[in-house]
Design a protein around this motif. Structure first.
Motif, PDB file in Angstrom:
ATOM      1  N   TRP A   1       0.836  -1.199   0.000  1.00 42.80           N
ATOM      2  CA  TRP A   1       0.000   0.000   0.000  1.00 42.80           C
ATOM      3  C   TRP A   1       0.871   1.249   0.000  1.00 42.80           C
ATOM      4  O   TRP A   1       2.017   1.214   0.420  1.00 42.80           O
ATOM      5  N   ARG A   2       0.280   2.349  -0.451  1.00 41.93           N
ATOM      6  CA  ARG A   2       0.909   3.659  -0.334  1.00 41.93           C
ATOM      7  C   ARG A   2      -0.068   4.529   0.442  1.00 41.93           C
ATOM      8  O   ARG A   2      -1.187   4.785  -0.028  1.00 41.93           O
ATOM      9  N   PRO A   3       0.327   4.991   1.632  1.00 41.00           N
ATOM     10  CA  PRO A   3      -0.555   5.894   2.377  1.00 41.00           C
ATOM     11  C   PRO A   3      -0.855   7.154   1.562  1.00 41.00           C
ATOM     12  O   PRO A   3       0.014   7.660   0.852  1.00 41.00           O
ATOM     13  N   VAL A   4      -2.068   7.637   1.677  1.00 42.57           N
ATOM     14  CA  VAL A   4      -2.506   8.824   0.935  1.00 42.57           C
ATOM     15  C   VAL A   4      -1.586  10.002   1.254  1.00 42.57           C
ATOM     16  O   VAL A   4      -1.283  10.282   2.417  1.00 42.57           O
ATOM     17  N   ASP A   5      -1.116  10.652   0.207  1.00 37.94           N
ATOM     18  CA  ASP A   5      -0.276  11.855   0.310  1.00 37.94           C
ATOM     19  C   ASP A   5       1.023  11.642   1.080  1.00 37.94           C
ATOM     20  O   ASP A   5       1.545  12.577   1.685  1.00 37.94           O
TER      21      ASP A   5
END
Length: 122
Positions: free
Chosen positions: A67-71
């Motif tokens: 996953w890539r955390p938002v912002d």
């Protein structure tokens, strides 16, 4: 007289990971920082190679989720390996962007209240 054998040292990262083994899970947080002065061609080349390697590691079961955390400029993933040494050497150490990465690795174990399936990777 015993015959002399040439023994060549191998890079542990190049030795194949055995497919029939129990793997542990690790939570890995990755922050990638491109060094100042790095050309865009090198960045693009490494990112392309990174995507290919991630697919390979997913196919072997070493990369379970990512996953890539938002912002945020980091990734969080569930990675699998026999142990932490294998994770660092034969899995994460094979990533083309690894020299630019800062890692935080947390070994995981099953929680008694985990609603997920019980499989050999937990």
């Amino acid at each position: 007289m015993e015959a002399r054998r040439d023994v060549t040292a191998t890079d542990p990262a190049e030795e194949p990971i055995q497919p029939d083994r129990t793997m542990r899970e690790f939570l890995v947080e990755i922050t990638t920082t491109v060094p100042d002065g790095t050309g865009q061609d090198e960045v693009d080349s490494r990112r392309t190679a990174e995507a290919v390697r991630a697919k390979e590691l997913a196919a072997t079961g070493n990369l379970a989720r990512l996953w890539r955390p938002v912002d945020e400029p980091r990734s969080i993933g569930i990675w699998r390996a026999a142990d932490e040494e294998e994770l660092h050497v034969k899995v994460l150490g094979t990533l083309p962007l690894r020299p630019w990465m800062t890692l935080t690795v947390t070994p995981l174990e099953s929680h008694p209240n985990d609603p997920g399936p019980r499989d050999g990777a937990r």
